[in-house]
Design a protein around this motif. Structure first.
Motif, mmCIF file in Angstrom:
data_model
loop_
_atom_site.group_PDB
_atom_site.id
_atom_site.type_symbol
_atom_site.label_atom_id
_atom_site.label_comp_id
_atom_site.label_asym_id
_atom_site.label_seq_id
_atom_site.Cartn_x
_atom_site.Cartn_y
_atom_site.Cartn_z
ATOM 1 N N THR A 289 65.313 28.667 58.452
ATOM 2 C CA THR A 289 65.648 29.408 57.233
ATOM 3 C C THR A 289 65.835 30.892 57.489
ATOM 4 O OG1 THR A 289 63.289 29.656 56.735
ATOM 5 C CG2 THR A 289 64.415 27.775 55.754
ATOM 6 N N ALA A 290 65.314 31.402 58.601
ATOM 7 C CA ALA A 290 65.366 32.838 58.886
ATOM 8 C C ALA A 290 66.569 33.159 59.758
ATOM 9 C CB ALA A 290 64.086 33.295 59.584
ATOM 10 N N PRO A 291 67.297 34.243 59.471
ATOM 11 C CA PRO A 291 68.395 34.658 60.342
ATOM 12 C C PRO A 291 67.891 34.951 61.755
ATOM 13 C CG PRO A 291 68.484 35.828 58.244
ATOM 14 C CD PRO A 291 67.168 35.125 58.288
ATOM 15 N N GLY A 292 68.769 34.743 62.730
ATOM 16 C CA GLY A 292 68.420 35.018 64.116
ATOM 17 C C GLY A 292 68.745 33.846 65.014
ATOM 18 N N ALA A 298 59.471 26.846 69.122
ATOM 19 C CA ALA A 298 58.532 27.798 68.523
ATOM 20 C C ALA A 298 59.228 28.812 67.637
ATOM 21 C CB ALA A 298 57.740 28.507 69.624
ATOM 22 N N GLU A 299 60.552 28.973 67.780
ATOM 23 C CA GLU A 299 61.298 29.943 66.983
ATOM 24 C C GLU A 299 61.849 29.349 65.682
ATOM 25 O OE1 GLU A 299 62.878 32.665 70.753
ATOM 26 O OE2 GLU A 299 64.171 31.117 69.895
ATOM 27 N N LEU A 300 61.568 28.071 65.440
ATOM 28 C CA LEU A 300 61.982 27.464 64.175
ATOM 29 C C LEU A 300 61.251 28.135 63.013
ATOM 30 C CD1 LEU A 300 61.941 23.673 65.170
ATOM 31 C CD2 LEU A 300 63.959 25.117 64.860
ATOM 32 N N SER A 301 61.892 28.150 61.850
ATOM 33 C CA SER A 301 61.288 28.754 60.644
ATOM 34 C C SER A 301 61.325 27.723 59.520
ATOM 35 C CB SER A 301 62.038 30.021 60.250
ATOM 36 O OG SER A 301 63.442 29.787 60.195
ATOM 37 N N VAL A 352 73.782 30.077 53.365
ATOM 38 C CA VAL A 352 73.111 28.918 53.938
ATOM 39 C C VAL A 352 71.627 28.988 53.568
ATOM 40 C CG1 VAL A 352 72.442 27.759 56.081
ATOM 41 C CG2 VAL A 352 74.750 28.709 55.840
ATOM 42 N N LEU A 353 71.117 27.921 52.946
ATOM 43 C CA LEU A 353 69.711 27.884 52.553
ATOM 44 C C LEU A 353 68.821 27.390 53.680
ATOM 45 C CD1 LEU A 353 70.029 26.439 48.933
ATOM 46 C CD2 LEU A 353 69.844 28.834 49.644
ATOM 47 N N GLY A 354 69.369 26.578 54.574
ATOM 48 C CA GLY A 354 68.563 26.077 55.682
ATOM 49 C C GLY A 354 69.360 25.176 56.594
ATOM 50 N N LEU A 355 68.837 24.986 57.818
ATOM 51 C CA LEU A 355 69.438 24.108 58.806
ATOM 52 C C LEU A 355 68.429 23.034 59.189
ATOM 53 C CD1 LEU A 355 70.956 26.805 61.226
ATOM 54 C CD2 LEU A 355 72.081 25.698 59.299
ATOM 55 N N ILE A 356 68.919 21.808 59.365
ATOM 56 C CA ILE A 356 68.086 20.699 59.822
ATOM 57 C C ILE A 356 68.547 20.322 61.224
ATOM 58 C CG2 ILE A 356 67.301 18.356 59.351
ATOM 59 C CD1 ILE A 356 67.934 18.806 56.410
ATOM 60 N N VAL A 357 67.651 20.443 62.203
ATOM 61 C CA VAL A 357 68.019 20.214 63.604
ATOM 62 C C VAL A 357 67.045 19.281 64.316
ATOM 63 C CG1 VAL A 357 69.146 22.471 63.762
ATOM 64 C CG2 VAL A 357 66.733 22.254 64.420
ATOM 65 N N THR A 393 71.354 26.094 71.631
ATOM 66 C CA THR A 393 71.000 27.332 70.933
ATOM 67 C C THR A 393 71.731 27.344 69.598
ATOM 68 O OG1 THR A 393 70.751 28.554 72.999
ATOM 69 C CG2 THR A 393 71.044 29.855 71.005
ATOM 70 N N VAL A 394 71.028 27.761 68.541
ATOM 71 C CA VAL A 394 71.642 27.887 67.227
ATOM 72 C C VAL A 394 71.274 29.248 66.649
ATOM 73 C CG1 VAL A 394 69.691 26.693 66.145
ATOM 74 C CG2 VAL A 394 71.842 26.872 64.919
ATOM 75 N N THR A 395 72.266 29.915 66.008
ATOM 76 C CA THR A 395 72.060 31.254 65.452
ATOM 77 C C THR A 395 72.540 31.280 64.011
ATOM 78 O OG1 THR A 395 72.414 32.239 67.636
ATOM 79 C CG2 THR A 395 72.525 33.716 65.737
ATOM 80 N N LEU A 396 71.695 31.818 63.122
ATOM 81 C CA LEU A 396 72.063 32.043 61.721
ATOM 82 C C LEU A 396 72.235 33.535 61.512
ATOM 83 C CD1 LEU A 396 72.479 30.941 58.835
ATOM 84 C CD2 LEU A 396 70.008 31.163 58.489
#
Length: 427
Positions: A289-292, A298-301, A352-357, A393-396
């Motif tokens: 949910t957080a940009p970046g 561990a970097e998932l939000s 974008v409200l969120g990503l599911i990965v 790698t995925v970036t918002l």
């Protein structure tokens, strides 16, 4: 003049400029009259000065012009306030229209020579025009395509949406469809999902069309079966779906084959809009949910999107061609020697409200969104987030509208990302 009719603000400015011009002309004529009087009085050796009567005449003339201008402005504002609006301009792309994002529209005709306009009706219906086109907004749920091409997506609850054409009326029964009118005024109707009813304008007979079917209604109002071919609508799909742009390897998924597990390519990340916008009946868990940039788990939000939020889902898939001789049983482990890597960015016209990965969350959300992704067993759907050169790698983006993917897939193992986009109706 047709352009001015398309944009009320431009029409107001046009009227205002004309009123100002007329006021200046009247004032100039008054001054010319005074000059002529002065010339006559000068020849008679009279003092060169304006009489009180002349001054009063000029002032009264200017005041009358001002009153007329105020009357016209107030009448124009009252007329606009009385017009019922039922459509919003969601987005425009490379168009010559004077409309702007967010404009509210009532009954009117939209005409464009090029580009695309994406409209959102207050009941959730979405219509996208591709120029050259001429489209009339008659009222809520009732429109007319005079010329050009459009696609329409009608969510549950908005059934009965109608698009009239020169040869037939198309009535939606809960679906996604496209209409193209050729130079002779013949309408071709294609159904992408659900059902529509095609009724010739002479009311002689009608046809119920299902997904994957198409018909032409000729100038004699006869319904002719036509081969289904969605190629004519390929350019309009990204705008119609809410995709503002993409770079790199992104490509819209074909309508067939239906199971996404069979949609494969070494060079494309496929984009699949998953059904209609909908209200969540319960909280939806998402992983980012957080940009970046996210390279490791561990970097998932993670967070929950609240129930009652109106959303739309897009499935992004990279699945290389599976060239194994025996594909009935996928391997248990990916082969590192079959690594394929791909990079691309996709931008949406809403946040974008969120990503599911994560695999479990992808499977859990299949039942809510997927008409295709969950119909075919797939291994390795989740992103590999371990931070190694062979992982994903995925970036918002900071504005939450652009998703960048740097994906690595191994043989029969693919990658999927479900993007949840805000679809709140804003008047």
């Amino acid at each position: 003049m047709s352009r001015l009719k398309e944009h009320p603000e431009e029409m107001r400015r046009f009227v205002e400029a004309n009123v100002r011009d007329q006021m200046l002309r009247d004032a100039a004529r008054g001054l010319m009259l005074l000059d002529q009087v002065n010339e006559v009085t000068s020849s008679l050796h009279q003092p060169q000065r304006r009489s009180l009567k002349q001054i009063i005449t000029v002032v009264a003339s200017l005041a009358a012009c001002l009153l007329v201008a105020l009357f016209l402005f107030e009448k124009s504002e009252r007329r606009e306030a009385a017009i019922e609006t039922f459509v919003s301009v969601a987005s425009l792309y490379q168009t010559d229209s004077l409309l702007q994002n967010g404009d509210r529209l009532g009954s009117r005709t939209i005409e464009i020579q090029r580009g695309f306009i994406h409209l959102q009706f207050d009941d959730g219906v979405e219509v996208t025009l591709q120029g050259p086109a001429r489209y009339e907004l008659i009222g809520p749920g009732k429109t007319r395509l005079h010329a050009g091409l459009l696609t329409a997506t009608v969510p549950p609850g908005a059934e009965g949406f109608q698009v009239s054409t020169p040869t037939a009326d198309v009535v939606d029964l809960g679906t996604a469809f496209g209409i193209e009118i050729d130079a002779e005024g013949i309408a071709e109707v294609s159904v992408f999902d659900g059902e529509v009813e095609v009724i010739p304008t002479n009311q002689q007979g009608k046809r119920l069309l299902h997904e994957g079917e198409a018909v032409r209604v000729n100038q004699r109002h006869e319904i002719e079966t036509s081969p289904f071919d969605a190629v004519a609508f390929e350019k309009v799909w990204p705008v119609a779906s809410g995709v503002a742009g993409s770079t790199g390897a992104f490509r819209f998924a074909p309508h067939w084959p239906r199971p996404m597990g069979l949609v494969q390519s070494d060079t494309d990340i496929f984009v699949l809009p998953e059904g209609y916008a909908q209200l969540l009946n319960k909280p939806l868990g998402v992983n980012i949910t957080a940009p970046g940039k996210v390279r490791v788990a561990a970097e998932l939000s993670p967070s929950d999107i609240p129930a009652g939020t109106r959303v739309k889902s897009f499935l992004l898939q990279f699945k290389p061609l599976d060239l194994r001789d025996d594909r009935a049983t996928p391997p248990n482990q990916p082969n590192p020697d079959e690594l394929a890597r791909i990079v691309g960015e996709i931008t949406f016209d809403r946040p974008v409200l969120g990503l599911i990965v994560v695999g479990d969350d992808l499977r859990a959300s299949d039942g809510l969104f997927s008409k295709r992704g969950g119909q075919f067993p797939q291994k390795g759907r989740a992103l590999e987030l371990s931070g190694t050169p062979r992982d994903d790698t995925v970036t918002l983006s900071e504005d939450r509208r652009t998703v960048k993917l740097d994906l690595a897939a191994h043989g029969a193992f693919g990658d999927q990302v479900r993007v949840i986009v805000d679809q709140s109706l804003k008047n």
